[in-house]
Design an enzyme around this catalytic site. Structure first.
Site, PDB file in Angstrom:
ATOM      1  CD1 TRP A 106      -2.478   1.816   1.557  1.00 24.93           C
ATOM      2  CD2 TRP A 106      -3.080   0.739   0.210  1.00 24.93           C
ATOM      3  NE1 TRP A 106      -3.270   2.812   1.236  1.00 24.93           N
ATOM      4  CE2 TRP A 106      -4.406   1.796   0.881  1.00 24.93           C
ATOM      5  CE3 TRP A 106      -3.826  -0.766  -0.489  1.00 24.93           C
ATOM      6  CZ2 TRP A 106      -5.166   2.087   0.072  1.00 24.93           C
ATOM      7  CZ3 TRP A 106      -4.591  -0.130  -1.064  1.00 24.93           C
ATOM      8  CH2 TRP A 106      -5.977   0.422  -0.891  1.00 24.93           C
ATOM      9  CG  ASP A 156      -2.159  12.781  -3.198  1.00 19.31           C
ATOM     10  OD1 ASP A 156      -2.669  11.230  -3.392  1.00 19.31           O
ATOM     11  OD2 ASP A 156      -2.328  12.834  -4.519  1.00 19.31           O
ATOM     12  CD  GLU A 159      -4.886   5.896   0.097  1.00 11.37           C
ATOM     13  OE1 GLU A 159      -4.241   5.850   1.708  1.00 11.37           O
ATOM     14  OE2 GLU A 159      -5.632   5.361  -0.458  1.00 11.37           O
ATOM     15  CD  GLU A 314     -14.396   6.390  -3.087  1.00 16.18           C
ATOM     16  OE1 GLU A 314     -13.111   6.161  -1.736  1.00 16.18           O
ATOM     17  OE2 GLU A 314     -14.131   5.508  -4.168  1.00 16.18           O
TER      18      GLU A 314
HETATM   19  C1  BGC Z   1      -8.917   7.319  -1.114  1.00 16.90           C
HETATM   20  C2  BGC Z   1      -8.669   7.814   0.769  1.00 16.90           C
HETATM   21  C3  BGC Z   1      -9.542   6.874   1.890  1.00 16.90           C
HETATM   22  C4  BGC Z   1      -9.252   5.739   1.333  1.00 16.90           C
HETATM   23  C5  BGC Z   1     -10.379   5.020   2.260  1.00 16.90           C
HETATM   24  C6  BGC Z   1      -9.519   5.820  -0.882  1.00 16.90           C
HETATM   25  O1  BGC Z   1      -9.708   5.859  -2.281  1.00 16.90           O
HETATM   26  O2  BGC Z   1      -8.652   8.216  -2.104  1.00 16.90           O
HETATM   27  O3  BGC Z   1      -8.688   8.793   0.582  1.00 16.90           O
HETATM   28  O4  BGC Z   1      -7.839   7.723   2.742  1.00 16.90           O
HETATM   29  O5  BGC Z   1      -9.785   5.545   0.109  1.00 16.90           O
HETATM   30  O6  BGC Z   1     -11.746   6.026   2.551  1.00 16.90           O
END
Ligand code: BGC
Length: 365
Positions: A106, A156, A159, A314
């Site tokens: 990760w 960032d 990720e 999301e």
């Molecule tokens: C996002 C992160 C987030 C994670 C868990 C990822 O896809 O880019 O910002 O912390 O999902 O929600």
């Protein structure tokens, strides 16, 4: 049932006994607790009257950091000796619900979540709640850590994009340090150090992280990122009526869309969908700048984006930036995350903020 009530229920149901919030229960790669998501969720739960949930999360985060006190001291010492620390040697951005590192591959080196946690603790203290000594000790470690590593290029909020100093990340660190520098319960020399580094970060952002009046994605870039709205609210790093805040919110709303905001213009993750949390951050900024009608329309749009169970995703896939990439991600990880606890949390925070600012305790939903 109102979306407010559903959101609280979903978050409580997915908070483990340890206090960790699972990012999303139905999406296996998100079966972890991130400092970033968790800090925003705990703050939103507190704003919604769910004190116990916030206390439990802060206790989980305290244990995660306390258990790594020796590791943090060693990293800080090695840095002071001029040694190079590899990204994979740093603290992780997400942990199992029991507070352990995952051994999956990760992009773990992300510093924003630790600063955001300090911010969330300060919000907690500002509401009259006591920060326990064990948490203060963990905070001291984190201040040392952030003061030593704030300027390291990292991953960032999303990720990705390793190798840059991301402006949202710098703001999260800067805001955390600025807040803690005011805590009487911390040793004076540490507070002075936090203040000094926070001042350097603020000047650095103002000198190199602003182009055309708005904040930029990373130092030296001219691009935008949807996360920048959070620097106005709820992080309150900039006055919502300042020029930098107004220009940033307007640029994000215009270039990355207001109802279903994109993370950035090159986003291919699940085809580059429209993110609930990012619209909520915009709504929070608008609300605090006095643009209540814009904030209310975002709040209403979020309510309409819930599925038949009242779950918020999301991201929405009806206006993808790069539709050709969606299938590849679905093949890799399955359908994108729903419900996402962070989406529910940002809905709650926007709901509470709009209600308070418009003097209406039943803003919507
Ligand atoms: C996002 C992160 C987030 C994670 C868990 C990822 O896809 O880019 O910002 O912390 O999902 O929600």
């Amino acid at each position: 049932m109102s979306l407010q009530k559903i959101s609280i229920d979903i978050i409580l149901k997915n908070q483990s006994d340890s206090g960790a919030y699972i990012a999303s229960p139905n999406f296996s790669v998100y079966n972890y607790c991130w400092f970033r998501d968790g800090a925003f969720i705990a703050d939103a739960m507190l704003a919604s009257g769910e004190l116990e949930s916030a206390v439990k999360f802060h206790s989980w985060a305290t244990q995660v950091i306390s258990a790594r006190k020796a590791k943090i001291s060693e990293l800080v010492l090695r840095k002071s000796e001029g040694q190079r620390i590899l990204p994979e040697e740093h603290l992780h951005c997400r942990f199992t619900l029991d507070g352990l590192e995952s051994n999956e591959d990760w992009t773990n080196f992300q510093l924003d979540g630790f600063g955001t946690w300090l911010w969330a603790l300060d919000e907690f203290a500002n509401k009259g709640h006591v920060i326990p000594d064990v948490t203060l000790a963990a905070v001291q470690s984190l201040i040392e850590y952030l003061c030593a590593f704030w300027d390291e290029p990292s991953f960032d909020w999303w990720e990705e994009s390793f190798g840059h100093q991301h402006v949202s990340t710098l703001v999260c660190i800067g805001t955390g340090l600025e807040r803690c520098a005011k805590w009487d319960a911390l040793p004076k020399d540490l507070r002075d150090r936090a203040e000094l580094v926070a001042d350097v970060i603020r000047s650095y952002i103002l000198d190199f992280g602003v182009k055309g009046g708005h904040l930029t994605k990373w130092i030296g870039s001219e691009d935008l990122d949807g996360s920048l709205s959070a620097c106005v609210s709820p992080l309150h790093y900039f006055d919502p009526n300042s020029e930098i805040a107004t220009s940033t919110l307007d640029a994000v709303a215009t270039e990355l869309k207001m109802f279903g905001t994109y993370r950035h213009k090159n986003d291919v993750y699940f085809g580059g969908g429209s993110w609930i949390i990012l619209s909520a951050f915009l709504g929070l900024g608008f609300a605090e700048a006095g643009e209540i009608s814009k904030a209310t329309s975002i709040l209403n749009w979020i309510s309409e984006s819930a599925n038949h169970l009242g779950e918020l995703p999301e991201q929405l896939n009806n206006q993808l930036l790069f539709p050709a990439f969606e299938a590849e991600w679905i093949k890799k990880w399955g359908e994108s995350a729903v419900p996402l606890l962070w989406s529910h949390a940002m809905f709650l925070k926007l709901f509470e903020t709009v209600s308070a600012l418009s003097g209406d305790s039943h803003a919507s939903a």
